[in-house]
Design an enzyme around this catalytic site. Sequence first.
Site, PDB file in Angstrom:
ATOM      1  N   CYS A  33      51.495  -5.232  27.401  1.00  0.00           N
ATOM      2  CA  CYS A  33      51.580  -4.140  27.423  1.00  0.00           C
ATOM      3  C   CYS A  33      52.968  -4.705  28.648  1.00  0.00           C
ATOM      4  CB  CYS A  33      51.033  -3.677  28.459  1.00  0.00           C
ATOM      5  SG  CYS A  33      51.198  -1.762  28.736  1.00  0.00           S
TER       6      CYS A  33
ATOM      7  N   CYS B 215      52.696  -2.258  36.254  1.00  0.00           N
ATOM      8  CA  CYS B 215      51.509  -1.380  37.149  1.00  0.00           C
ATOM      9  C   CYS B 215      50.835  -2.366  37.382  1.00  0.00           C
ATOM     10  CB  CYS B 215      50.435  -0.571  36.435  1.00  0.00           C
ATOM     11  SG  CYS B 215      50.950   0.741  34.121  1.00  0.00           S
TER      12      CYS B 215
ATOM     13  N   CYS C  38      47.475  -4.575  37.349  1.00  0.00           N
ATOM     14  CA  CYS C  38      47.140  -4.678  35.686  1.00  0.00           C
ATOM     15  C   CYS C  38      47.151  -6.360  35.142  1.00  0.00           C
ATOM     16  CB  CYS C  38      47.151  -3.296  35.243  1.00  0.00           C
ATOM     17  SG  CYS C  38      46.824  -3.731  33.152  1.00  0.00           S
TER      18      CYS C  38
ATOM     19  N   CYS D 161      34.120   4.498  24.973  1.00  0.00           N
ATOM     20  CA  CYS D 161      35.771   4.699  25.763  1.00  0.00           C
ATOM     21  C   CYS D 161      36.505   3.633  24.373  1.00  0.00           C
ATOM     22  CB  CYS D 161      35.870   4.849  26.013  1.00  0.00           C
ATOM     23  SG  CYS D 161      37.582   4.808  27.013  1.00  0.00           S
TER      24      CYS D 161
ATOM     25  N   CYS E 135      35.776   8.403  23.078  1.00  0.00           N
ATOM     26  CA  CYS E 135      37.585   8.428  24.158  1.00  0.00           C
ATOM     27  C   CYS E 135      37.838   7.385  24.118  1.00  0.00           C
ATOM     28  CB  CYS E 135      36.915   8.512  26.038  1.00  0.00           C
ATOM     29  SG  CYS E 135      37.025   8.156  26.812  1.00  0.00           S
TER      30      CYS E 135
ATOM     31  N   CYS F  12      39.368  12.781  30.516  1.00  0.00           N
ATOM     32  CA  CYS F  12      38.994  11.591  31.676  1.00  0.00           C
ATOM     33  C   CYS F  12      40.530  11.283  32.470  1.00  0.00           C
ATOM     34  CB  CYS F  12      38.440  11.082  30.967  1.00  0.00           C
ATOM     35  SG  CYS F  12      37.493   9.232  31.976  1.00  0.00           S
TER      36      CYS F  12
ATOM     37  N   ARG G 122      32.921   8.943  37.319  1.00  0.00           N
ATOM     38  CA  ARG G 122      32.034   7.515  36.813  1.00  0.00           C
ATOM     39  C   ARG G 122      32.505   6.514  38.226  1.00  0.00           C
ATOM     40  NH1 ARG G 122      34.545   7.147  32.422  1.00  0.00           N
ATOM     41  NH2 ARG G 122      32.796   9.017  31.044  1.00  0.00           N
TER      42      ARG G 122
HETATM   43  N1  SAM Z   1      47.094   1.604  28.972  1.00  0.00           N
HETATM   44  C1  SAM Z   1      47.124   2.907  29.044  1.00  0.00           C
HETATM   45  C2  SAM Z   1      46.829   3.607  30.777  1.00  0.00           C
HETATM   46  O1  SAM Z   1      47.663   2.777  31.210  1.00  0.00           O
HETATM   47  O2  SAM Z   1      47.299   4.922  30.698  1.00  0.00           O
HETATM   48  C3  SAM Z   1      45.470   2.540  28.981  1.00  0.00           C
HETATM   49  C4  SAM Z   1      44.516   1.383  29.406  1.00  0.00           C
HETATM   50  S1  SAM Z   1      44.824   1.291  31.399  1.00  0.00           S
HETATM   51  C5  SAM Z   1      43.869  -0.389  31.447  1.00  0.00           C
HETATM   52  C6  SAM Z   1      44.051   2.182  32.042  1.00  0.00           C
HETATM   53  C7  SAM Z   1      42.811   2.889  33.532  1.00  0.00           C
HETATM   54  O3  SAM Z   1      42.624   1.156  33.461  1.00  0.00           O
HETATM   55  C8  SAM Z   1      44.669   2.597  34.532  1.00  0.00           C
HETATM   56  O4  SAM Z   1      45.472   3.990  34.955  1.00  0.00           O
HETATM   57  C9  SAM Z   1      43.463   2.734  35.678  1.00  0.00           C
HETATM   58  O5  SAM Z   1      43.122   3.382  36.563  1.00  0.00           O
HETATM   59  C10 SAM Z   1      42.539   1.456  35.300  1.00  0.00           C
HETATM   60  N2  SAM Z   1      42.950   0.296  35.700  1.00  0.00           N
HETATM   61  C11 SAM Z   1      43.648  -0.953  35.428  1.00  0.00           C
HETATM   62  N3  SAM Z   1      43.564  -2.636  35.546  1.00  0.00           N
HETATM   63  C12 SAM Z   1      42.733  -2.082  36.511  1.00  0.00           C
HETATM   64  C13 SAM Z   1      42.516  -2.894  38.577  1.00  0.00           C
HETATM   65  N4  SAM Z   1      42.753  -3.974  37.656  1.00  0.00           N
HETATM   66  N5  SAM Z   1      41.081  -2.700  38.561  1.00  0.00           N
HETATM   67  C14 SAM Z   1      40.904  -1.112  38.515  1.00  0.00           C
HETATM   68  N6  SAM Z   1      41.248  -0.606  37.471  1.00  0.00           N
HETATM   69  C15 SAM Z   1      42.315  -0.478  36.697  1.00  0.00           C
HETATM   70  C1  DTB Z   2      39.537   3.953  33.629  1.00  0.00           C
HETATM   71  O1  DTB Z   2      39.781   4.047  34.483  1.00  0.00           O
HETATM   72  N1  DTB Z   2      38.751   3.017  34.629  1.00  0.00           N
HETATM   73  C2  DTB Z   2      38.885   1.798  33.485  1.00  0.00           C
HETATM   74  C3  DTB Z   2      39.442   3.095  32.006  1.00  0.00           C
HETATM   75  N2  DTB Z   2      39.444   3.913  32.723  1.00  0.00           N
HETATM   76  C4  DTB Z   2      39.490   2.938  30.415  1.00  0.00           C
HETATM   77  C5  DTB Z   2      39.120   0.550  32.621  1.00  0.00           C
HETATM   78  C6  DTB Z   2      39.245  -0.511  33.815  1.00  0.00           C
HETATM   79  C7  DTB Z   2      39.602  -1.333  33.668  1.00  0.00           C
HETATM   80  C8  DTB Z   2      40.156  -2.534  34.681  1.00  0.00           C
HETATM   81  C9  DTB Z   2      40.295  -4.417  34.010  1.00  0.00           C
HETATM   82  C10 DTB Z   2      40.429  -4.277  33.206  1.00  0.00           C
HETATM   83  O2  DTB Z   2      39.256  -5.064  32.737  1.00  0.00           O
HETATM   84  O3  DTB Z   2      41.697  -4.241  32.189  1.00  0.00           O
HETATM   85 FE1  SF4 Z   3      50.047  -1.139  30.566  1.00  0.00          FE
HETATM   86 FE2  SF4 Z   3      47.813  -2.091  32.578  1.00  0.00          FE
HETATM   87 FE3  SF4 Z   3      49.787  -0.314  33.249  1.00  0.00          FE
HETATM   88 FE4  SF4 Z   3      47.854   0.883  31.001  1.00  0.00          FE
HETATM   89  S1  SF4 Z   3      47.513  -0.117  32.786  1.00  0.00           S
HETATM   90  S2  SF4 Z   3      50.271   0.675  31.087  1.00  0.00           S
HETATM   91  S3  SF4 Z   3      47.448  -1.904  30.481  1.00  0.00           S
HETATM   92  S4  SF4 Z   3      50.059  -2.259  32.577  1.00  0.00           S
END
Ligand code: SAM
Ligand code: DTB
Ligand code: SF4
Length: 346
Positions: free
Chosen positions: A54, A58, A61, A98, A129, A189, A261
């Site tokens: 990606c 963030c 992430c 989802c 979802c 959501c 959740r």
């Molecule tokens: N890329 C898309 C976006 O960011 O909207 C969808 C997938 S993204 C992984 C969805 C959500 O996962 C993020 O907004 C964040 O809140 C959560 N998330 C990602 N990495 C995480 C982490 N290490 N710990 C907790 N939540 C995480």
């Molecule tokens: C959300 O709020 N948490 C989920 C879902 N929406 C998509 C994602 C959590 C991702 C946690 C880190 C990972 O597994 O990459």
């Molecule tokens: Fe990309 Fe992760 Fe940010 Fe979603 S949360 S936009 S997958 S860097």
Amino acid sequence: MSVIRHDWQREELLALFGLPFPELLHRAASVHREHFRPDEVQVSTLLSVKTGGCPEDCSYCPQAQRYHTGVRAQKLMSTEAVVAKARAAQAAGASRFCMGAAWREPKDRDIPKVAKMIAEVKALGLETCATLGMLSGTQARALKDAGLDYYNHNLDTAPEFYGDIITTREQQERLDTLAHVRDAGMKTCCGGIIGMGETREQRAGLLQALANLPAHPDSVPINRLVQVAGTPLHGTRELDPFEFVRTIAVARIIMPRSMVRLSAGRESMNDELQALCFLAGANSIFYGDRLLSTGNNDAAHDMELFARLGLKPMPLHGAGIDAGEPMKAGGTVHAEIVEPDRSQAA
Ligand code: SAM
Ligand code: DTB
Ligand code: SF4
């Protein structure tokens, strides 16, 4: 009887956060019972349909290309492979499926492929979802037409802390996507992450922003930061677990009809902490051995925990004792588990 408000003030939320723990949990549990059976927990399964690579930054992430986390970038999965995973999730007891993609936003050419996945998963009888990043109005309508029930797009954190966590897109762009999702007629959501080094005031700020959206999100995922080596937030000081429970309780009180959740981070919670979260009004979990790129609790252990706590998976159309219609004025606030009249639930 709790009322649905969109004018929560920061001080009110901080006053809730500051209540003695038993009083806060009592209030949250009382609100929970007004709208839901306290013995039902909705179970959703996540699948990463497009992992890693990606372009965003963030800082929590593992899927951001710029951090060296060991997550390998993969292409979008085939519809057949996604449907096979959805069938397995359904057989294991999930009611919602989802699909997540590590995109900043889908390209227009991706939409027909994702739409096909959604239509086929929906045809299995699951709630659908997706979480694919930012959407335009046209893209949101196309996903809705394909049968998408919910779109996940998080605010992630308080407006004043957001710039410390993400610089490649503004929080306002998230609000715009949420508006497109609502306008297309999908359920939202939307939640955030706790434990990223934010203050209590900023935790209250996230919940305030969520509750003061034009409509409360139908589902509110509260993630506890999963610390992944290579991400900038790896090594952040751990949050006091009771502060996490307080956050769940305040979310329940101010968004009484939403599914709250317990999302990422459950794997590092012991059974007792999860039980406290259910007591505080959490009524949904991610179920299945994986989240997106990280692990999740063992599904058999989750079912064992449900059995030990007398909890059961929420039936598909049983989302709330007042689903469909608002509760009648003077409706009973039950102090114990009673059999709600399901004939009133749509
Ligand atoms: N890329 C898309 C976006 O960011 O909207 C969808 C997938 S993204 C992984 C969805 C959500 O996962 C993020 O907004 C964040 O809140 C959560 N998330 C990602 N990495 C995480 C982490 N290490 N710990 C907790 N939540 C995480
Ligand atoms: C959300 O709020 N948490 C989920 C879902 N929406 C998509 C994602 C959590 C991702 C946690 C880190 C990972 O597994 O990459
Ligand atoms: Fe990309 Fe992760 Fe940010 Fe979603 S949360 S936009 S997958 S860097």
